[in-house]
Write an enzyme that holds these catalytic residues in place. Structure first.
Site, PDB file in Angstrom:
ATOM      1  N   LEU A 184       0.815  -1.211   0.000  1.00 30.60           N
ATOM      2  CA  LEU A 184       0.000   0.000   0.000  1.00 30.60           C
ATOM      3  C   LEU A 184       0.850   1.263   0.000  1.00 30.60           C
ATOM      4  CD1 LEU A 184      -2.764  -1.059   2.538  1.00 30.60           C
ATOM      5  CD2 LEU A 184      -3.137  -0.501   0.131  1.00 30.60           C
TER       6      LEU A 184
ATOM      7  N   ASP B 155      13.383   3.820  10.243  1.00 29.74           N
ATOM      8  CA  ASP B 155      12.878   2.707  11.044  1.00 29.74           C
ATOM      9  C   ASP B 155      12.000   3.321  12.123  1.00 29.74           C
ATOM     10  OD1 ASP B 155      12.369   0.645  12.803  1.00 29.74           O
ATOM     11  OD2 ASP B 155      14.445  -0.042  12.936  1.00 29.74           O
TER      12      ASP B 155
ATOM     13  N   ASN C   5       2.216   4.661   7.364  1.00 31.76           N
ATOM     14  CA  ASN C   5       1.741   3.431   6.750  1.00 31.76           C
ATOM     15  C   ASN C   5       2.444   2.189   7.291  1.00 31.76           C
ATOM     16  OD1 ASN C   5       0.714   1.652   4.374  1.00 31.76           O
ATOM     17  ND2 ASN C   5       2.942   1.597   4.135  1.00 31.76           N
TER      18      ASN C   5
ATOM     19  N   TYR D 292      -2.676  -7.266  16.888  1.00 29.44           N
ATOM     20  CA  TYR D 292      -2.847  -6.438  15.690  1.00 29.44           C
ATOM     21  C   TYR D 292      -4.121  -5.612  15.777  1.00 29.44           C
ATOM     22  CZ  TYR D 292      -3.340  -4.986  10.834  1.00 29.44           C
ATOM     23  OH  TYR D 292      -3.499  -4.238   9.701  1.00 29.44           O
TER      24      TYR D 292
ATOM     25  N   LYS E  42      -4.531  -1.383  16.020  1.00 28.57           N
ATOM     26  CA  LYS E  42      -5.208  -0.540  15.038  1.00 28.57           C
ATOM     27  C   LYS E  42      -6.348   0.268  15.662  1.00 28.57           C
ATOM     28  CE  LYS E  42      -2.642  -1.437  11.493  1.00 28.57           C
ATOM     29  NZ  LYS E  42      -1.797  -0.374  10.907  1.00 28.57           N
TER      30      LYS E  42
ATOM     31  N   THR F 182      -1.685  -7.973   0.365  1.00 30.24           N
ATOM     32  CA  THR F 182      -0.320  -7.501   0.586  1.00 30.24           C
ATOM     33  C   THR F 182       0.469  -8.579   1.320  1.00 30.24           C
ATOM     34  OG1 THR F 182      -0.779  -6.509   2.760  1.00 30.24           O
ATOM     35  CG2 THR F 182      -1.155  -5.110   0.811  1.00 30.24           C
TER      36      THR F 182
END
Length: 233
Positions: free
Chosen positions: A13, A53, A80, A158, A162, A191
């Site tokens: 992305l 990084d 991103n 995860y 988010k 991805t």
């Protein structure tokens, strides 16, 4: 000329977002941890490369100094870069505190490190915009709705990271009203992050990132958006 920085832009992305922004006339910095991969991506895109990084404070500071020296300001920041985390799908009880810390270090603390360090460059812009790439898996509403795909995905670290990123976005937006801060859900995009199992192409997934990166000073701030508009969360 508008200057943009995209973290994790050497593939997926981030790469597609860079390609689209360059096509629209922006000068784009490809931020990537790996120097070779980042440099190769920048060359392919016709972009500029900066080693970055997001988990390393010194790396972030060096990147900001590099952009400051070359461009003097930053108009668009796209946070991103992200990792899938422990990927212990459905095994919530097996996720450790260390797993959570590792995932949050990239997916939440990373955007905070980058945003904090680049704030002076963003404030030097006439129309500064920050886009944080979140996920529908970070939406409490979506992940508790049996009719949504997100309901089927139980990943503690995860998903939680988010969700946190959306709140981080909201708080920055309130604290810095002159900067447009928004989070986006690209959708289930094929991805490396999901082993290319996503049902959307990167072109489809990047659309909302590019759209929100391109808003003007009268655009929304503090929101969470997907390709259809404001996202429930």
């Amino acid at each position: 000329m508008t200057t943009a920085l995209i973290t994790g832009a050497n593939k997926g992305l981030g790469f597609e977002t860079a390609r689209r922004l360059i096509k629209d006339g922006h000068t784009v910095y490809v931020g990537a941890r790996d120097i070779r991969r980042g440099s190769d991506a920048a060359t392919e895109l016709g972009a500029r490369f900066v080693q970055l990084d997001v988990t390393d404070e010194d790396s972030v500071k060096a990147a900001a100094e590099h952009v400051r020296t070359e461009s003097g300001r930053l108009d668009i920041l796209v946070n991103n870069a992200g990792i899938a985390g422990a990927a212990k799908l459905g095994r919530v009880g097996e996720v450790t505190g260390a797993d959570m810390q590792t995932t949050f270090d990239t997916n939440v603390f990373g955007p905070v490190r980058v945003t904090r360090t680049f704030l002076p460059l963003l404030e030097a812009s006439e129309n500064p915009v920050v886009v944080n790439v979140s996920s529908g898996l970070g939406s409490i509403a979506a992940t508790t709705d049996p009719d949504r795909f997100e309901f089927q995905v139980t990943v503690l670290d995860y998903n939680a990271s988010k969700t946190a990123l959306v709140m981080v976005t909201s708080q920055y937006a309130k604290a810095y009203p002159a900067i447009r801060f928004n989070a986006v859900d690209p959708g289930y995009t094929a991805t490396d992050l999901n082993g290319h199992r996503g049902t959307q192409t990167v072109e489809e997934g990047a659309e909302i990132i590019v759209r929100m990166a391109s808003i003007g000073p009268d655009g929304p701030t503090g929101g969470f958006f997907d390709r259809n508009g404001p996202a429930t969360w």
